[in-house]
Design an enzyme around this catalytic site. Sequence first.
Site, PDB file in Angstrom:
ATOM      1  N   ASN A 205      71.172  40.000  -0.040  1.00 12.46           N
ATOM      2  CA  ASN A 205      70.538  39.182  -1.087  1.00 12.46           C
ATOM      3  C   ASN A 205      69.005  39.117  -1.002  1.00 12.46           C
ATOM      4  O   ASN A 205      68.352  38.901  -2.012  1.00 12.46           O
ATOM      5  CB  ASN A 205      71.158  37.784  -1.167  1.00 12.46           C
ATOM      6  CG  ASN A 205      71.071  37.012   0.120  1.00 12.46           C
ATOM      7  OD1 ASN A 205      70.763  37.577   1.173  1.00 12.46           O
ATOM      8  ND2 ASN A 205      71.341  35.727   0.053  1.00 12.46           N
ATOM      9  N   GLY A 281      73.690  37.065   7.579  1.00 13.73           N
ATOM     10  CA  GLY A 281      74.819  37.520   6.770  1.00 13.73           C
ATOM     11  C   GLY A 281      75.940  36.510   6.836  1.00 13.73           C
ATOM     12  O   GLY A 281      75.711  35.326   7.103  1.00 13.73           O
ATOM     13  N   THR A 284      80.565  38.090   9.487  1.00 11.71           N
ATOM     14  CA  THR A 284      80.329  39.227  10.377  1.00 11.71           C
ATOM     15  C   THR A 284      79.525  38.771  11.592  1.00 11.71           C
ATOM     16  O   THR A 284      79.727  39.258  12.705  1.00 11.71           O
ATOM     17  CB  THR A 284      79.488  40.307   9.635  1.00 11.71           C
ATOM     18  OG1 THR A 284      79.935  40.379   8.292  1.00 11.71           O
ATOM     19  CG2 THR A 284      79.562  41.640  10.307  1.00 11.71           C
ATOM     20  N   GLU A 300      71.806  33.819  11.309  1.00 14.56           N
ATOM     21  CA  GLU A 300      71.686  32.993  10.098  1.00 14.56           C
ATOM     22  C   GLU A 300      72.888  33.332   9.266  1.00 14.56           C
ATOM     23  O   GLU A 300      72.949  34.410   8.670  1.00 14.56           O
ATOM     24  CB  GLU A 300      70.485  33.412   9.275  1.00 14.56           C
ATOM     25  CG  GLU A 300      69.141  33.283   9.893  1.00 14.56           C
ATOM     26  CD  GLU A 300      68.076  33.577   8.851  1.00 14.56           C
ATOM     27  OE1 GLU A 300      68.038  34.700   8.338  1.00 14.56           O
ATOM     28  OE2 GLU A 300      67.290  32.687   8.553  1.00 14.56           O
ATOM     29  N   CYS A 334      71.907  31.888   0.397  1.00 10.93           N
ATOM     30  CA  CYS A 334      72.545  31.107   1.466  1.00 10.93           C
ATOM     31  C   CYS A 334      72.325  29.630   1.224  1.00 10.93           C
ATOM     32  O   CYS A 334      73.193  28.805   1.505  1.00 10.93           O
ATOM     33  CB  CYS A 334      72.002  31.523   2.826  1.00 10.93           C
ATOM     34  SG  CYS A 334      70.217  31.411   2.952  1.00 10.93           S
ATOM     35  N   THR A 335      71.166  29.273   0.671  1.00  7.32           N
ATOM     36  CA  THR A 335      70.873  27.861   0.454  1.00  7.32           C
ATOM     37  C   THR A 335      71.175  27.411  -0.980  1.00  7.32           C
ATOM     38  O   THR A 335      70.649  26.393  -1.425  1.00  7.32           O
ATOM     39  CB  THR A 335      69.385  27.558   0.769  1.00  7.32           C
ATOM     40  OG1 THR A 335      68.596  28.463   0.008  1.00  7.32           O
ATOM     41  CG2 THR A 335      69.072  27.690   2.239  1.00  7.32           C
TER      42      THR A 335
HETATM   43  P1  NAP Z   1      77.551  40.528   5.397  1.00  2.00           P
HETATM   44  O1  NAP Z   1      78.658  41.197   4.702  1.00  2.00           O
HETATM   45  O2  NAP Z   1      77.866  39.721   6.613  1.00  2.00           O
HETATM   46  O3  NAP Z   1      76.500  41.700   5.763  1.00  2.00           O
HETATM   47  C1  NAP Z   1      75.278  41.394   6.374  1.00  2.00           C
HETATM   48  C2  NAP Z   1      74.760  42.624   7.068  1.00  2.00           C
HETATM   49  O4  NAP Z   1      75.654  42.981   8.129  1.00  2.00           O
HETATM   50  C3  NAP Z   1      74.665  43.863   6.184  1.00  2.00           C
HETATM   51  O5  NAP Z   1      73.509  44.574   6.544  1.00  2.00           O
HETATM   52  C4  NAP Z   1      75.907  44.647   6.566  1.00  2.00           C
HETATM   53  O6  NAP Z   1      75.790  46.036   6.332  1.00  2.00           O
HETATM   54  C5  NAP Z   1      75.973  44.360   8.042  1.00  2.00           C
HETATM   55  N1  NAP Z   1      77.270  44.563   8.657  1.00  2.00           N
HETATM   56  C6  NAP Z   1      78.491  44.603   8.095  1.00  2.00           C
HETATM   57  N2  NAP Z   1      79.448  44.792   9.037  1.00  2.00           N
HETATM   58  C7  NAP Z   1      78.806  44.877  10.222  1.00  2.00           C
HETATM   59  C8  NAP Z   1      79.227  45.059  11.569  1.00  2.00           C
HETATM   60  N3  NAP Z   1      80.501  45.179  11.887  1.00  2.00           N
HETATM   61  N4  NAP Z   1      78.299  45.084  12.532  1.00  2.00           N
HETATM   62  C9  NAP Z   1      76.984  44.936  12.237  1.00  2.00           C
HETATM   63  N5  NAP Z   1      76.527  44.766  10.983  1.00  2.00           N
HETATM   64  C10 NAP Z   1      77.420  44.723   9.991  1.00  2.00           C
HETATM   65  O7  NAP Z   1      76.749  39.556   4.410  1.00  2.00           O
HETATM   66  P2  NAP Z   1      76.212  39.871   2.937  1.00  2.00           P
HETATM   67  O8  NAP Z   1      77.361  39.958   2.012  1.00  2.00           O
HETATM   68  O9  NAP Z   1      75.232  40.987   2.977  1.00  2.00           O
HETATM   69  O10 NAP Z   1      75.374  38.540   2.642  1.00  2.00           O
HETATM   70  C11 NAP Z   1      75.971  37.377   2.173  1.00  2.00           C
HETATM   71  C12 NAP Z   1      76.166  36.379   3.284  1.00  2.00           C
HETATM   72  O11 NAP Z   1      74.941  36.183   3.968  1.00  2.00           O
HETATM   73  C13 NAP Z   1      76.561  35.011   2.777  1.00  2.00           C
HETATM   74  O12 NAP Z   1      77.558  34.476   3.598  1.00  2.00           O
HETATM   75  C14 NAP Z   1      75.276  34.200   2.906  1.00  2.00           C
HETATM   76  O13 NAP Z   1      75.473  32.811   3.011  1.00  2.00           O
HETATM   77  C15 NAP Z   1      74.696  34.789   4.122  1.00  2.00           C
HETATM   78  N6  NAP Z   1      73.254  34.558   4.180  1.00  2.00           N
HETATM   79  C16 NAP Z   1      72.803  33.652   5.084  1.00  2.00           C
HETATM   80  C17 NAP Z   1      71.453  33.370   5.135  1.00  2.00           C
HETATM   81  C18 NAP Z   1      70.929  32.373   6.118  1.00  2.00           C
HETATM   82  O14 NAP Z   1      69.741  32.382   6.324  1.00  2.00           O
HETATM   83  N7  NAP Z   1      71.731  31.528   6.718  1.00  2.00           N
HETATM   84  C19 NAP Z   1      70.561  34.016   4.283  1.00  2.00           C
HETATM   85  C20 NAP Z   1      71.066  34.936   3.362  1.00  2.00           C
HETATM   86  C21 NAP Z   1      72.424  35.204   3.327  1.00  2.00           C
HETATM   87  P3  NAP Z   1      76.543  46.721   5.068  1.00  2.00           P
HETATM   88  O15 NAP Z   1      75.859  46.214   3.863  1.00  2.00           O
HETATM   89  O16 NAP Z   1      76.357  48.165   5.311  1.00  2.00           O
HETATM   90  O17 NAP Z   1      77.981  46.289   5.151  1.00  2.00           O
END
Ligand code: NAP
Length: 532
Positions: A205, A281, A284, A300, A334-335
């Site tokens: 995002n 993320g 994961t 995060e 996320c927020t």
């Molecule tokens: P995600 O599916 O967990 O992916 C995050 C990152 O992890 C991507 O770069 C992804 O690569 C990588 N990844 C996937 N599987 C992995 C593995 N087994 N080992 C290491 N890396 C791996 O999250 P998303 O869909 O991109 O983002 C949405 C989530 O992020 C939501 O839950 C949101 O709340 C959270 N978020 C949190 C914050 C915060 O600051 N707390 C900020 C923004 C977003 P690929 O794309 O290649 O799968």
Amino acid sequence: MNLLFMGGAQAQATTLNNLWELQSKTSSINAGRASITSTTAYNEEMVENDVFKYYSNGEWKVSNSGKCVPVINPTTRKTQYKVQACNQEEVDNVIESARIAQKSWAKTPLWKRAELLHKVAAILKQHTKPIADCLVKEIAKPAKDALTEVVRSGDLVSYCAEEGIRVLGRGNYLVSDSFPGNERTKYCLTSKIPLGVVLAIPPFNYPVNLAVSKIAPALIAGNSLVLKPPTQGAVAALHMMHCFHLAGFPKGLISCVTGKGSEIGDFLTMHPGINCISFTGGDTGIAISKKAGMVPLQMELGGKDACIILEDSDLDLAASNIVKGGFSYSGQRCTAVKVVLVIESIADTLVKKVNEKIEKLTVGPPEDNCDITPVVTECSANFIESLVMDAKQKGAKFCQEYRREGNLIWPLLLDCVRSDMRIAWEEPFGPVLPVIRIDSVEEAIRHCNASNFGLQGCIFTKDINKAILISDAMEMGTVQINSAPARGPDHFPFQGLKDSGIGSQGITNSINMMTKVKSTVINLPAPSYTMG
Ligand code: NAP
């Protein structure tokens, strides 16, 4: 001249002459089924056979896996770009180059590290448009928000350079006689030292902003860095990486490997050469935390940010913040406000005001700057739909008709949601917002604290004393009073409790997290007291 491989000062001079703009062109990328005309600027050296290369040891490279990963445009649902599917050997190589480069970087004066970061911030700002264009195509971010993300990233890098000078430029001096039983025979000097190789994994995002929020603190603190960008957002991240390349950072200090996280994630996160992981993320991150070895973690993760509306609140202010907080970037933040908890007596009025504002939201492609754009993947849209259908079956009141075309979901407010519905607890990451009517503040706090998440929350009330008491009772990393949850400004501390994360971000905290304290103790032959 090979523009991509020029040294730092030369590269910068050319950059200031708008090098990138000279190379900018309208490129036709035949990507899989789709033939796409892109106005995105890129350097020819970054692409081969329509596939973007990865960045390793100061060079753009084709993976010897012979495989690539498509980046699907959420709007067209066709392949927009392709990136290399890096393999284990390539991961090993970037980590080894990072290990070697870090040793010299740690000996580079702090002011010089800061200078290079300022340089990259300026280059990033010059290349806002091509990077933002990728964000529009890869993650359907509204065009104006995409531009903001890149500008904000440049500001973050500059601020980080300044803050690094302040935070890392001073240590501590302790004397032994402050602890019982000791004379002043020992002087302890402490300073902050780098950790080594930092692995950065941002989410889709904010693939640029959440990448630089890890890269800049790591570099200023004397670490090297390996970036694994999200697949959706990988090309924007590669363009951003090109800005670091142009700034002239030493070879190997910063690299970017691409490929599906599910395929190369374990090679990276469990690699013995990685000394720190900064991940943003979803769930994961919980799995990574369990697998990672003895390395500092900055996690995060997800959130279910609650918005509590009290009877004495300014309902117009609350409604504006609910809509902005809940529906900006189609709720994929996320927020984002992810559940509204409103006192029953004012619920009808609030819901009416929120609905009036939802009606004004524009829905459509990101290129048109619509408020609501397609969510990132079909899988994500299906998940959101499953939450909506569960709520429907269990009797939630739909304030708008549920409507979806491909990845595009129209904004939806679900009223009278109850705690037996999945949407009361799960993070939709889409433009769907549940409203739970409550009888008391205590009920709202109980609901917030029963969540496995604890990222942010917000309270709307005119009574600051009440707001403080409620804030203290909420198990959240941050509570906003009279405003929607927000990550920024980027120098504020940012952290999640429970499943929302480990550690704290924000520029200062990230710099500190990416260092260790080192002490040198001077032992005197006899007690020594100044002026004694
Ligand atoms: P995600 O599916 O967990 O992916 C995050 C990152 O992890 C991507 O770069 C992804 O690569 C990588 N990844 C996937 N599987 C992995 C593995 N087994 N080992 C290491 N890396 C791996 O999250 P998303 O869909 O991109 O983002 C949405 C989530 O992020 C939501 O839950 C949101 O709340 C959270 N978020 C949190 C914050 C915060 O600051 N707390 C900020 C923004 C977003 P690929 O794309 O290649 O799968």
